[in-house]
Design an enzyme around this catalytic site. Structure first.
Site, mmCIF file in Angstrom:
data_model
loop_
_atom_site.group_PDB
_atom_site.id
_atom_site.type_symbol
_atom_site.label_atom_id
_atom_site.label_comp_id
_atom_site.label_asym_id
_atom_site.label_seq_id
_atom_site.Cartn_x
_atom_site.Cartn_y
_atom_site.Cartn_z
ATOM 1 N N HIS A 1 46.985 39.636 31.504
ATOM 2 C CA HIS A 1 46.802 39.407 32.947
ATOM 3 C C HIS A 1 46.039 40.543 33.631
ATOM 4 C CE1 HIS A 1 47.818 36.866 36.356
ATOM 5 N NE2 HIS A 1 48.259 37.899 37.054
ATOM 6 N N SER B 1 44.951 35.644 40.000
ATOM 7 C CA SER B 1 46.402 35.528 40.137
ATOM 8 C C SER B 1 46.763 34.968 41.522
ATOM 9 C CB SER B 1 47.048 36.890 39.850
ATOM 10 O OG SER B 1 48.420 36.756 39.617
ATOM 11 N N ASP C 1 48.581 36.053 28.329
ATOM 12 C CA ASP C 1 49.004 36.525 29.661
ATOM 13 C C ASP C 1 50.534 36.636 29.687
ATOM 14 O OD1 ASP C 1 49.685 36.568 32.494
ATOM 15 O OD2 ASP C 1 47.632 35.902 32.876
#
Lengths: 276, 276
Positions: A254, A146, A222
């Site tokens: 995610h 991320s 996600d």
């Protein structure tokens, strides 16, 4: 450097350490996993950069990296994601201030004195770990999740001589065009968007490319796809003819379950490059 | 039963669920990992019982079990370690009350109304999971860590027909002779020590043995060796001529890094028995 804890793990040692950071102007904590092979001499090292809200601890406890790092003979460094402590600027939002350093050197107030994660990851922390651990400075790889995927991609593409391998899990891929990016880059770097481009992986890839084969995994389910903008990175790979494996993984979100699910392949990917 | 969360993990699904427990008189939370093989039909199931202070979450996030369970085709159930919520009795100590159910049915006040983890693990939760998941009721194994290793050993040896495989990580092995045991057994079951023997793995093993091969891992640098008393279990194995592998693992402590380091072998051990 102080030792916070050390635990035997998969025949190696998972350690947590703290030190007074000149760059960040505060005490910083980081973790290092040393595989059993380090008893015989220096080993290659993989840098793992974490995402928003994370500390050094999230990936250390939840990503399952140690099992694969022990098998492949890689050390793994898990830095924190921002300066911390009393007197350090912060914001009520989860995505600005503490836990959200965004891997830039802030130039704007109130962030400039401490929020210098770019210099911390590229200069201060490497010096510290190469002085204190049995690591091969010439065999470094970098990855992250991320915001940490953003950090890994932008740092490696800016200093390709330092790293031999590069991958990312669900990176923030196009921050100059996303609310995960425009908010932080304007707060830390100011309103002049020209200064932001150096911190956008899709722009950097289109401009510079990456010298090696790039590995990107992204969950197709996600919940943050709109903010991550993997399509910008995919387009840059295609336009640049960048050697890469870009995978949309069906059903994955995610979370760290996604990261853990593909960690084995990322560790093997880095090990092949770093031992090659 | 309510779904709290479900995440794709290693091709399967890591879920967290809650339900109103009649046995414990409160809402209880538990986790189930379903491997990819469950899409084709029912799979064997491994019960993982956690230790003092833990919830369903600790092993689910830190033990790395999903990677190996996915490969071997095992489901894993992660129950909580005690009743919880407002109005549930508790104690200031970490090792009594919430997070410390000790896998017994309390007969003493104030614990008796809710602290019935024995019946919860042996009756209520199995009924619930076999009704709601694609599991083979005839292919169950059980393991656990510390207090959970105590629970796994005592529950399996009391009802050997239910389980085909049994292992433990650093179990509380002789609670009738330890401060991890005497305190909880006297609080939950009362001062009459004769009732405690049914909850002491070393006594049960010496009395009943276990029908299969037993696998025990114990860290040689465990900070709680004096409380766990592995020597009592080792002696019982030797005296009983119990088929077993009892391993003292050099350098390992009591943490989840120890559990994670040997999880692959425990999962493979159970899979061999449950698919055999």
């Amino acid at each position: 450097m102080q030792t916070v804890s050390e635990n035997r793990a998969f025949g190696g040692v998972q350690g947590v350490y703290s030190h007074a950071s000149d760059v960040c102007g505060c005490d910083m904590t980081f973790a290092v996993y040393m595989p059993p092979q380090a008893e015989e001499g220096p080993v290659p090292v993989l840098w793992y950069l974490s995402g928003l809200t994370c500390t050094h601890e999230n990936a250390m406890t939840k990503a399952g990296a140690q099992a694969y790092a022990a098998r492949e003979g890689l050390a793994v460094v898990f830095p924190d994601t921002s300066p911390r402590g009393e007197g350090i600027a912060d914001d009520d939002a989860y995505d600005l201030g503490k836990g959200a350093g965004f891997y830039v050197d802030a130039t704007e107030e109130p962030w400039a004195p401490n929020f210098r994660m770019w210099s911390y990851i590229t200069e201060e922390l490497p010096k510290l770990v190469f002085r204190n651990f049995q690591l091969e400075e010439g065999a470094q790889g970098i990855t992250g999740h991320s915001m940490g995927g953003h950090g890994a991609l932008t740092i490696a593409m800016t200093d390709p001589d330092r790293f031999r391998s590069l991958s990312a899990f669900a990176p923030i891929a196009n921050p100059t065009k996303s609310d995960w990016g425009r908010k932080q880059l304007s707060a830390y770097l100011g309103a002049e968007e020209a200064t932001w481009a150096a911190h956008d992986a899709s722009l950097l890839l289109r401009e510079n490319g990456w010298k090696g084969h790039l590995l990107i995994d992204q969950g197709a389910s996600d919940q943050f796809l709109d903010l991550l903008k993997p399509e910008a990175l995919a387009a840059a790979i295609a336009e640049r003819r960048q050697p890469a494996t870009f995978r949309m993984q069906k059903g994955y979100d995610h979370s760290y379950y996604f990261v853990a699910s593909f960690m084995e392949e990322h560790i093997a990917f880095h090990a092949e490059a770093l031992y090659g």
